[in-house]
Design a protein around this motif. Structure first.
Motif, short mmCIF file in Angstrom:
data_model
loop_
_atom_site.label_atom_id
_atom_site.label_comp_id
_atom_site.label_asym_id
_atom_site.label_seq_id
_atom_site.Cartn_x
_atom_site.Cartn_y
_atom_site.Cartn_z
N HIS A 259 -7.46 110.62 8.10
CA HIS A 259 -8.28 110.20 9.46
C HIS A 259 -9.57 110.97 9.53
O HIS A 259 -9.49 112.12 9.24
CB HIS A 259 -7.49 110.38 10.74
CG HIS A 259 -8.02 109.67 11.92
ND1 HIS A 259 -9.02 110.22 12.77
CD2 HIS A 259 -7.57 108.47 12.41
CE1 HIS A 259 -9.32 109.12 13.65
NE2 HIS A 259 -8.49 108.25 13.77
N CYS A 300 -11.09 101.98 18.62
CA CYS A 300 -10.84 103.23 18.24
C CYS A 300 -11.48 104.11 19.07
O CYS A 300 -12.65 104.33 19.29
CB CYS A 300 -11.42 103.18 16.75
SG CYS A 300 -11.01 105.03 16.21
N ARG A 303 -14.31 106.22 17.84
CA ARG A 303 -15.65 105.40 17.12
C ARG A 303 -17.00 105.91 17.51
O ARG A 303 -17.94 105.71 16.70
CB ARG A 303 -15.38 104.05 17.48
CG ARG A 303 -15.73 103.52 18.84
CD ARG A 303 -15.71 101.86 19.01
NE ARG A 303 -16.09 101.39 20.14
CZ ARG A 303 -16.92 101.46 21.10
NH1 ARG A 303 -18.24 101.73 20.36
NH2 ARG A 303 -16.96 101.23 22.34
N CYS A 306 -17.42 108.89 15.05
CA CYS A 306 -16.94 108.60 13.69
C CYS A 306 -18.17 108.32 12.89
O CYS A 306 -18.74 107.36 12.80
CB CYS A 306 -15.93 107.54 13.65
SG CYS A 306 -15.12 107.30 11.94
N CYS A 313 -14.20 98.28 14.52
CA CYS A 313 -13.88 99.88 15.20
C CYS A 313 -14.02 99.73 16.78
O CYS A 313 -13.34 100.10 17.65
CB CYS A 313 -14.37 100.84 14.57
SG CYS A 313 -14.12 101.11 12.81
N CYS A 331 -6.45 104.37 11.82
CA CYS A 331 -7.66 104.00 11.33
C CYS A 331 -7.95 102.90 10.40
O CYS A 331 -6.96 102.51 9.55
CB CYS A 331 -8.14 105.20 10.52
SG CYS A 331 -9.86 105.13 9.85
N HIS A 332 -8.77 102.12 10.77
CA HIS A 332 -8.91 100.68 9.93
C HIS A 332 -9.44 101.02 8.39
O HIS A 332 -9.32 100.21 7.60
CB HIS A 332 -10.06 99.92 10.54
CG HIS A 332 -9.65 99.25 11.91
ND1 HIS A 332 -8.45 98.88 12.19
CD2 HIS A 332 -10.29 99.58 12.99
CE1 HIS A 332 -8.43 98.27 13.28
NE2 HIS A 332 -9.39 98.83 13.97
FE1 SF4 Z 1 -13.55 105.58 12.35
FE2 SF4 Z 1 -11.32 104.83 11.47
FE3 SF4 Z 1 -11.88 104.88 13.95
FE4 SF4 Z 1 -13.24 103.00 12.43
S1 SF4 Z 1 -11.12 103.15 12.71
S2 SF4 Z 1 -14.21 104.27 14.10
S3 SF4 Z 1 -13.34 104.33 10.60
S4 SF4 Z 1 -11.58 106.53 12.82
#
Ligand code: SF4
Length: 337
Positions: A259, A300, A303, A306, A313, A331-332
């Motif tokens: 992650h 997320c 996000r 990130c 996300c 996490c995607h």
């Molecule tokens: Fe980052 Fe993963 Fe969250 Fe997307 S899903 S914002 S890539 S942590």
């Protein structure tokens, strides 16, 4: 603290036992007034703790890890979800029905000074759970307290001392002796060494390890210090804004986090062996503030900070799913090392 100080804490290759504690979609929300809003301290946490293991829970201050610890032992009521302990759903048990379950799970608090009644003698503090759970007559309780003092590395001659007459490390030992009084299977330790001098931390961590070996205890070890958590834990859950974003075997997590938040956390940890940052780990500086848990981002929760965020996300909350054997990440686009 150096790795040498605490190297004995985590015996390698401890066999994984059956599931002792299972949390499913646990939430703890608080309603704030003026304006009326919901603070999502714990937001849909699912995890399992296996008999005899140490599950570390890490995250920055305010991520909900302490609240989660209190939910796991039902010291706070859950807003939603379930907690099963030793095969029994304890999430909605009444106080009366919870009473026989309580001895099996105990909490060790962060601040031993604050968690011990300053007006009671150390021996009486340790005896309290024995009296509550009707351990036996006065003689049996006295003998058991002396035994617990010995197990926790305290001198029986100090039974009549008051908490302020002990050092910080000794006070934490009193807290541990009290937690052990009822022969628990599970101990949730909430930042148990963070209030102690660095020189004392290793001693208390070693005591935790010795007790685990001797009594087959299972720990949930909550801390913000990744170095400490690494050395005590078999597996680690990383929390961010009330959610678990990664859960993995300790060495796998440190070797190759999946992650982006774990990656950023680890990049800030100096190599515990020589006090320098590992060459292979580039420091990742997160931009943006930690969002307020009353105003969590859509999709997320990470996000807004990130470096790998994409469109999806913002709209879809990633679920905690297996990305490799022994590893879950929410996490995607999990990192692949
Ligand atoms: Fe980052 Fe993963 Fe969250 Fe997307 S899903 S914002 S890539 S942590």
């Amino acid at each position: 603290m150096t790795a040498q100080d605490i190297v004995a804490v985590r015996p390698d290759a401890r066999p994984a036992g059956d599931v002792l504690l299972r949390a499913t979609d646990v939430t703890k929300h608080y309603t704030l007034s003026r304006p009326r809003r919901t603070l999502r301290a714990v937001d849909g946490v699912s995890l399992e703790v296996r008999t005899g293991e140490t599950l570390g829970v890490v995250g920055e201050s305010g991520c909900g890890k302490s609240t989660l610890g209190r939910c796991l032992v039902r010291l706070t009521e859950l807003t939603g979800g379930t907690v099963e302990f030793d095969g029994q759903d304890i999430s909605t048990l009444s106080a009366r029905r919870l009473r026989p379950v309580r001895p099996g799970m105990q909490l060790v608090f962060q601040d031993p000074q604050a968690s011990l009644n300053p007006r009671r003698r150390a021996g009486d503090i340790v005896a309290e759970p024995l009296l509550v759970h009707r351990y036996g007559d006065a003689g049996a309780v006295r003998r058991r307290v002396a035994e617990l003092f010995d197990v926790a590395g305290l001198a029986a001659a100090h039974l009549d001392r008051y908490p302020h007459e002990f050092s910080g490390g000794q006070r934490q030992r009193i807290g541990i002796a009290r937690a052990l009084a009822t022969d628990p299977k599970l101990i949730v330790a909430d930042e148990p060494v963070s209030a102690l001098d660095v020189s004392i931390q290793a001693q208390v961590l070693n005591l935790f390890a010795d007790l685990q070996e001797e009594f087959g205890l299972t720990y949930v070890f909550i801390a913000h210090d990744l170095g400490v958590v690494r050395h005590v834990s078999d597996r680690i859950a990383v929390m961010y804004l009330g959610e678990i974003v990664e859960l993995a075997d300790t060495e796998a997590l440190f070797t190759a986090p999946a992650h982006p938040y774990t990656q950023a956390l680890l990049s800030a940890v100096p190599d515990i062996d020589d006090g320098t940052q590992t060459a292979s780990r580039e420091r990742i500086v997160l931009t943006g503030e930690v969002p307020n848990p009353v105003d969590k981002p859509s999709g997320c929760p990470f996000r807004t900070r990130c470096p790998y965020a994409r469109e999806i996300c913002a709209t879809e909350r990633p679920r905690l799913t297996a990305t490799a054997p022994g590893r879950l990440a929410a996490c995607h686009f999990p990192l692949t090392g």
